[in-house]
Design an enzyme around this catalytic site. Structure first.
Site, PDB file in Angstrom:
ATOM      1  N   LYS A   2      13.250   8.637   7.136  1.00 24.79           N
ATOM      2  CA  LYS A   2      12.266   8.366   8.191  1.00 24.79           C
ATOM      3  C   LYS A   2      11.971   6.875   8.290  1.00 24.79           C
ATOM      4  CE  LYS A   2       7.964  10.232   7.914  1.00 24.79           C
ATOM      5  NZ  LYS A   2       6.896   9.228   8.099  1.00 24.79           N
ATOM      6  N   SER A   3      11.712   6.237   7.164  1.00 28.62           N
ATOM      7  CA  SER A   3      11.373   4.801   7.198  1.00 28.62           C
ATOM      8  C   SER A   3      12.514   3.986   7.800  1.00 28.62           C
ATOM      9  CB  SER A   3      11.099   4.293   5.778  1.00 28.62           C
ATOM     10  OG  SER A   3       9.953   4.903   5.261  1.00 28.62           O
ATOM     11  N   GLY A  55       1.837   6.840  11.430  1.00 30.13           N
ATOM     12  CA  GLY A  55       1.262   5.581  10.968  1.00 30.13           C
ATOM     13  C   GLY A  55       2.287   4.459  10.981  1.00 30.13           C
ATOM     14  N   ARG A 105      -6.972   7.088  10.589  1.00 24.64           N
ATOM     15  CA  ARG A 105      -6.372   6.257   9.532  1.00 24.64           C
ATOM     16  C   ARG A 105      -6.709   4.768   9.718  1.00 24.64           C
ATOM     17  NH1 ARG A 105      -0.385   8.298   8.631  1.00 24.64           N
ATOM     18  NH2 ARG A 105      -0.618   6.977   6.797  1.00 24.64           N
ATOM     19  N   SER A 163       1.569  -1.848   0.486  1.00 28.51           N
ATOM     20  CA  SER A 163       1.905  -1.044   1.656  1.00 28.51           C
ATOM     21  C   SER A 163       3.061  -1.666   2.415  1.00 28.51           C
ATOM     22  CB  SER A 163       0.686  -0.934   2.581  1.00 28.51           C
ATOM     23  OG  SER A 163       1.105  -0.538   3.870  1.00 28.51           O
ATOM     24  N   GLN A 191       3.978  -0.733   5.217  1.00 26.81           N
ATOM     25  CA  GLN A 191       3.610  -0.823   6.634  1.00 26.81           C
ATOM     26  C   GLN A 191       2.907  -2.143   6.922  1.00 26.81           C
ATOM     27  OE1 GLN A 191       1.484   2.794   7.474  1.00 26.81           O
ATOM     28  NE2 GLN A 191       3.317   4.052   7.276  1.00 26.81           N
ATOM     29  N   ASP A 215       4.762   9.177  -1.294  1.00 23.72           N
ATOM     30  CA  ASP A 215       4.822  10.338  -0.396  1.00 23.72           C
ATOM     31  C   ASP A 215       5.153  11.634  -1.152  1.00 23.72           C
ATOM     32  OD1 ASP A 215       4.212   8.703   1.735  1.00 23.72           O
ATOM     33  OD2 ASP A 215       6.300   8.379   2.298  1.00 23.72           O
ATOM     34  N   ARG A 246       3.723  17.043   4.658  1.00 21.74           N
ATOM     35  CA  ARG A 246       4.141  17.046   3.246  1.00 21.74           C
ATOM     36  C   ARG A 246       3.362  18.071   2.421  1.00 21.74           C
ATOM     37  NH1 ARG A 246       8.032  13.297   3.468  1.00 21.74           N
ATOM     38  NH2 ARG A 246       7.571  11.425   4.638  1.00 21.74           N
TER      39      ARG A 246
HETATM   40  C1  S3P Z   1       6.122   3.946   5.060  1.00 16.96           C
HETATM   41  C2  S3P Z   1       5.319   3.406   4.101  1.00 16.96           C
HETATM   42  C3  S3P Z   1       4.375   4.192   3.289  1.00 16.96           C
HETATM   43  C4  S3P Z   1       4.656   5.682   3.374  1.00 16.96           C
HETATM   44  C5  S3P Z   1       4.938   6.131   4.777  1.00 16.96           C
HETATM   45  C6  S3P Z   1       6.132   5.382   5.350  1.00 16.96           C
HETATM   46  C7  S3P Z   1       7.005   3.051   5.821  1.00 16.96           C
HETATM   47  O1  S3P Z   1       3.077   3.921   3.743  1.00 16.96           O
HETATM   48  O2  S3P Z   1       3.570   6.414   2.848  1.00 16.96           O
HETATM   49  O3  S3P Z   1       5.225   7.511   4.782  1.00 16.96           O
HETATM   50  O4  S3P Z   1       7.960   3.527   6.462  1.00 16.96           O
HETATM   51  O5  S3P Z   1       6.785   1.835   5.780  1.00 16.96           O
HETATM   52  P1  S3P Z   1       2.274   2.626   3.192  1.00 16.96           P
HETATM   53  O6  S3P Z   1       3.148   1.473   3.404  1.00 16.96           O
HETATM   54  O7  S3P Z   1       1.026   2.515   4.014  1.00 16.96           O
HETATM   55  O8  S3P Z   1       2.022   2.957   1.770  1.00 16.96           O
END
Ligand code: S3P
Length: 419
Positions: free
Chosen positions: A13-14, A85, A113, A157, A159, A305, A378
């Protein structure tokens, strides 16, 4: 319950989100193979379309014709990120660098969030961002005119880190992000594969501007966070083994596999190789006598996750499992500390909440009860796996929410279980 077979779980996914975003920002055509076609990744595709990028329907192979950093157009509609997110935070970084206004909206869970974590660094770069309610969506980003920043993030994080890196990339300004612990590094790897000067030193990631981002093809490996459900299934089985093909084994993502070993399961990495800058391997997982474990500190981001699943596994291990340093779980798709503890208790497992984690006492009694997944993919999948253990009768209120990250999960689960 026994397990058997060979499984290829869907694409990561990422990496899928990032492959679309960088393809859109690139100069020319980028082919993406093996992208995850799930609700979350569709959200990123649709946000990019709203910004004028011609993203085709997601499928096993697709080509995106990049518009370049300066080719994004002001959106004529709200940017609807659904449940995602990652879409919100990464795309906020992208549009903060463009001289127009974008309004982000999402579903109920996403709207709760926290966004301050990305608002602060993006405002430090010169963007203006307004949340209509508290710290969450709807969120209006007034972009453009950014300058560089050296940001110190309070949370580990990916993200947050990626929002700043993408803002720097699109604005053409140097940025750096220091993080307290290492978070997943797919953005850095994918940028480096395109020739961007992005370096990690002593916990700080620094990006130097590049005039034009080249297009590049991406092969998306199987998602370790999806493979984890089948690895846990095999670990808890009475016999057999599962072979999981082509899984991304980037060290920032393999914490759960290390945990499985520590708890007593057999986990082997076969045919390790590197594809598009990401390490990939087949995984052979077989059961073992499971014992509880302590999970804390640096290893938490590498299995963030997978922690709901780890808690479910702990319910079938001998002794006690204690997770600490995982306060981030409270701001995921649900409050995953509260949701996991509530649901473990609902099926007869002793569990306690901690402010930043949880405690689970393993049991051999058959697990029976009703799960409230709170719309969290999840949670539904973790308890789905627990529901395959001997004598279990676990009903899950919302099975469809798995489509956020793993369409086809229930069919694959049924196939892997050979009773
Ligand atoms: C992700 C980062 C994680 C993870 C999310 C996907 C990403 O979140 O929990 O499912 O793709 O960058 P955080 O970076 O906020 O921990």
């Amino acid at each position: 319950m026994n397990v058997q077979g060979t499984i290829r779980v869907p694409g990561d996914k990422s990496i899928s989100h990032r492959a679309l975003i960088l393809a859109a920002l690139g100069a020319g055509a980028s082919a993406i193979r093996g992208i995850l076609d799930s609700h979350d990744v569709r959200s990123t595709a649709s946000v990019l379309r709203a910004l004028g990028v011609d993203v085709p329907a997601l499928g096993p192979e697709l080509t995106v014709h990049g518009v370049g950093a300066e080719g994004l157009r002001p959106p004529g509609r709200d940017l609807d990120c659904g449940n995602s997110g990652t879409t919100t935070r990464l795309m906020a970084g992208v549009v903060a660098a463009r001289p127009f206004t974008s309004r982000f909206v999402g579903d109920q869970s996403l709207s709760r969030r926290p966004m301050r974590r990305i608002i602060r660094p993006l405002e430090a770069m010169g963007a203006r961002i307004h949340c209509e309610r508290g710290d969450g969506l709807p969120m209006v980003v007034y972009g453009g005119g950014l300058h560089g920043v050296d940001w110190r993030s309070e949370v580990a994080s990916a993200q947050v880190k990626s929002a700043v890196l993408l803002a720097g990339l699109v604005a053409g300004v140097p940025v750096s992000v220091a993080e307290p612990m290492r978070s997943r590094d797919h953005t850095e790897r994918m940028l480096a594969a395109r020739g961007v000067d992005v370096r990690a030193r002593d916990g700080t990631i620094a990006l130097a501007p590049i005039a034009t981002l080249p297009a590049a093809d991406v092969d998306v490996p199987a998602d370790p966070s999806s493979a984890a459900f089948f690895a846990a299934l095999a670990a808890m089985a009475q016999g057999g083994e599962l072979l999981l093909r082509g899984v991304c084994v980037n060290p920032t993502r393999t914490g759960f596999l290390q945990l499985l070993r520590r708890m007593g399961a057999r986990v082997e990495f076969l045919d390790e190789t590197t594809r598009g800058g990401e390490p990939v391997a087949d995984l052979r997982v077989a059961p073992g006598p499971l014992v509880g474990a302590d999970i804390a500190g640096d290893e938490v981001p590498s299995m963030i996750d997978e922690l709901p699943l780890a808690a479910c596994l702990a319910a079938r291990a001998d002794g006690t499992t204690r997770v600490t340093g995982a306060g981030e779980l409270r701001v995921k798709e649900s409050d995953r500390i509260a949701t996991v503890v509530e649901n473990l208790r609902a099926v007869g497992v002793e569990a306690e909440e901690l402010p930043d984690g949880l405690i689970v006492h393993g049991t051999r009694a058959p697990l029976r009860g009703q799960i409230a997944a709170r719309g969290d993919h999840r949670i539904a999948m973790a308890f789905g796996v627990l529901g395959t253990t001997a004598g279990a009768e676990i009903a899950i209120d919302d099975r469809a929410c798995v489509d956020v990250s793993f369409p086809g999960f229930w069919e694959l689960l049924a196939r892997a279980v050979a009773t």
